[in-house]
Motif scaffolding. Sequence first.
Motif, PDB file in Angstrom:
ATOM      1  N   VAL A 171       0.861  -1.181   0.000  1.00 50.14           N
ATOM      2  CA  VAL A 171       0.000   0.000   0.000  1.00 50.14           C
ATOM      3  C   VAL A 171       0.898   1.233   0.000  1.00 50.14           C
ATOM      4  N   CYS A 172       0.806   2.047  -1.058  1.00 50.74           N
ATOM      5  CA  CYS A 172       1.564   3.297  -1.168  1.00 50.74           C
ATOM      6  C   CYS A 172       0.588   4.459  -0.980  1.00 50.74           C
ATOM      7  N   VAL A 173       0.820   5.273   0.021  1.00 50.42           N
ATOM      8  CA  VAL A 173      -0.149   6.303   0.402  1.00 50.42           C
ATOM      9  C   VAL A 173       0.368   7.703   0.075  1.00 50.42           C
ATOM     10  N   ASP A 174      -0.530   8.548  -0.425  1.00 49.73           N
ATOM     11  CA  ASP A 174      -0.241   9.984  -0.490  1.00 49.73           C
ATOM     12  C   ASP A 174      -0.421  10.546   0.921  1.00 49.73           C
ATOM     13  N   MET A 175       0.647  11.125   1.469  1.00 48.29           N
ATOM     14  CA  MET A 175       0.583  11.651   2.829  1.00 48.29           C
ATOM     15  C   MET A 175      -0.370  12.851   2.897  1.00 48.29           C
ATOM     16  N   PRO A 176      -0.791  13.254   4.099  1.00 47.22           N
ATOM     17  CA  PRO A 176      -1.750  14.355   4.251  1.00 47.22           C
ATOM     18  C   PRO A 176      -1.366  15.598   3.455  1.00 47.22           C
ATOM     19  N   GLY A 177      -2.302  16.057   2.620  1.00 50.17           N
ATOM     20  CA  GLY A 177      -2.101  17.250   1.817  1.00 50.17           C
ATOM     21  C   GLY A 177      -1.376  17.035   0.512  1.00 50.17           C
ATOM     22  N   HIS A 178      -0.800  15.847   0.304  1.00 46.44           N
ATOM     23  CA  HIS A 178      -0.018  15.582  -0.892  1.00 46.44           C
ATOM     24  C   HIS A 178      -0.861  14.865  -1.953  1.00 46.44           C
ATOM     25  N   GLU A 179      -0.615  15.246  -3.211  1.00 41.66           N
ATOM     26  CA  GLU A 179      -1.238  14.606  -4.374  1.00 41.66           C
ATOM     27  C   GLU A 179      -2.753  14.474  -4.188  1.00 41.66           C
ATOM     28  N   GLY A 180      -3.280  13.235  -4.090  1.00 40.47           N
ATOM     29  CA  GLY A 180      -4.725  13.046  -4.049  1.00 40.47           C
ATOM     30  C   GLY A 180      -5.333  12.986  -2.670  1.00 40.47           C
ATOM     31  N   THR A 181      -4.539  13.151  -1.617  1.00 42.78           N
ATOM     32  CA  THR A 181      -5.061  13.102  -0.244  1.00 42.78           C
ATOM     33  C   THR A 181      -5.503  14.494   0.190  1.00 42.78           C
ATOM     34  N   THR A 182      -6.544  14.550   0.992  1.00 43.65           N
ATOM     35  CA  THR A 182      -7.150  15.813   1.408  1.00 43.65           C
ATOM     36  C   THR A 182      -6.130  16.800   1.966  1.00 43.65           C
ATOM     37  N   ARG A 183      -6.256  18.031   1.525  1.00 43.11           N
ATOM     38  CA  ARG A 183      -5.421  19.124   2.038  1.00 43.11           C
ATOM     39  C   ARG A 183      -6.279  19.947   2.988  1.00 43.11           C
ATOM     40  N   SER A 184      -5.921  19.925   4.262  1.00 45.65           N
ATOM     41  CA  SER A 184      -6.744  20.603   5.264  1.00 45.65           C
ATOM     42  C   SER A 184      -5.893  21.604   6.032  1.00 45.65           C
ATOM     43  N   SER A 185      -6.116  21.737   7.334  1.00 46.62           N
ATOM     44  CA  SER A 185      -5.399  22.737   8.119  1.00 46.62           C
ATOM     45  C   SER A 185      -3.966  22.297   8.386  1.00 46.62           C
ATOM     46  N   ALA A 186      -3.140  23.258   8.763  1.00 43.26           N
ATOM     47  CA  ALA A 186      -1.726  22.985   9.020  1.00 43.26           C
ATOM     48  C   ALA A 186      -1.518  22.024  10.189  1.00 43.26           C
ATOM     49  N   VAL A 187      -2.533  21.882  11.028  1.00 39.11           N
ATOM     50  CA  VAL A 187      -2.417  20.958  12.167  1.00 39.11           C
ATOM     51  C   VAL A 187      -2.110  19.548  11.685  1.00 39.11           C
ATOM     52  N   ASP A 188      -2.652  19.170  10.540  1.00 33.53           N
ATOM     53  CA  ASP A 188      -2.437  17.823  10.007  1.00 33.53           C
ATOM     54  C   ASP A 188      -1.019  17.606   9.489  1.00 33.53           C
ATOM     55  N   TYR A 189      -0.245  18.656   9.324  1.00 36.42           N
ATOM     56  CA  TYR A 189       1.078  18.530   8.724  1.00 36.42           C
ATOM     57  C   TYR A 189       2.186  18.409   9.764  1.00 36.42           C
ATOM     58  N   SER A 190       1.856  18.630  11.030  1.00 40.24           N
ATOM     59  CA  SER A 190       2.828  18.389  12.087  1.00 40.24           C
ATOM     60  C   SER A 190       3.040  16.891  12.219  1.00 40.24           C
ATOM     61  N   ILE A 191       4.069  16.489  12.956  1.00 38.24           N
ATOM     62  CA  ILE A 191       4.329  15.069  13.143  1.00 38.24           C
ATOM     63  C   ILE A 191       3.136  14.387  13.798  1.00 38.24           C
ATOM     64  N   GLU A 192       2.621  14.964  14.876  1.00 34.49           N
ATOM     65  CA  GLU A 192       1.486  14.367  15.567  1.00 34.49           C
ATOM     66  C   GLU A 192       0.259  14.324  14.667  1.00 34.49           C
ATOM     67  N   GLY A 193       0.067  15.377  13.865  1.00 33.73           N
ATOM     68  CA  GLY A 193      -1.082  15.413  12.967  1.00 33.73           C
ATOM     69  C   GLY A 193      -1.019  14.327  11.914  1.00 33.73           C
TER      70      GLY A 193
END
Length: 335
Positions: free
Chosen positions: A101-123
């Motif tokens: 399974v190869c995943v687009d990480m949060p905000g990248h390519e086809g995965t949802t781009r939301s608030s910056a909170v999701d881009y932190s390590i914990e997010g």
Amino acid sequence: MDLDVVNMFIIAGGTLAIPILAFVASFLLWPAALIKVYHWYWRRRLGMQVDYAEYEGYRFCYSHRGTPGTRPSVLLLHGFSAHKDMWLGVVKFLPKNMHLVCVDMPGHEGTTRSSAVDYSIEGQVKRIHQLSIFSILSACFSLCVCVYICVCIIYICYVYCVRLTGDLSFALIYCLQYPTESKFVQRLRELEKAQDSDGIPLIPSTPEEMEEMLKLCSYVRFKIPKQILQGLVDVRLPNNDFYRECFMELVGEKSRHSLHENMHLISTPLQVIWGKNDQVLDVSGASVLARAIPGSQVHLLDNCGHSVVMERPRKSAQLIMDFIISQQNSNKKLS
């Protein structure tokens, strides 16, 4: 010559000329489209299917091959500003019956781009946890996490493994923390002091900057045509504002110390694969992991830079499989 024969040659020549002209036109005028077609072609050839998974309105895009079985399922996580297709070179050398399974990480390519909170390590840990628990990986008997994070000062997989120790059989991690600062990290410190977010070397906006980024990330030097460099820039340019926001979250105070806070908690078997000529993150970080995590396996690759999975895909796949087999054999002995 018979007229019918002449017409046949003209028709045949025209038929061949159309795709050739289309390729040349794409190369010169739409290199970004050509790059996307290239990835599409290799996904199809390797049997990778693209799908989407949703949880509470958040959508993940991922490609996959095979079904869960006796072998661990392999979850492949790309690095900063990359996407799921960066793993295609490694997928080519992995068994076709292995569940990947190869995943687009949060905000990248086809995965949802939301608030910056999701881009932190914990997010990002939270989002990947949702994906693995509630969606495509929920039926997996065991799971191997293979991570390649291109620039994070600390790495998602550390925190992720700590959160999911009971669900993971082991983890493989690429390019980790380092005790000796590379020139790249020194450059980041200069940018931080100057509060300049426009000069980040991993966020190019021109073909020349793209060429410099490729030199930074790779040991092997390739002469890449300017049209291809322009295509690579065109693909990334609409996302550069997001990349800057994501980058600042990853190197911010909330994320940059997570490694030291969590490393001692990791109990899953660990494999480290690192290029000896890494200019982004110094290879000396491998020894830190080896000392901190008993039983970890460290592989340092000669003539290899930061982009391990792109420069040495066959070797990476071989090391991954060797590690999986060795861990399975160890588990059998224990049982």
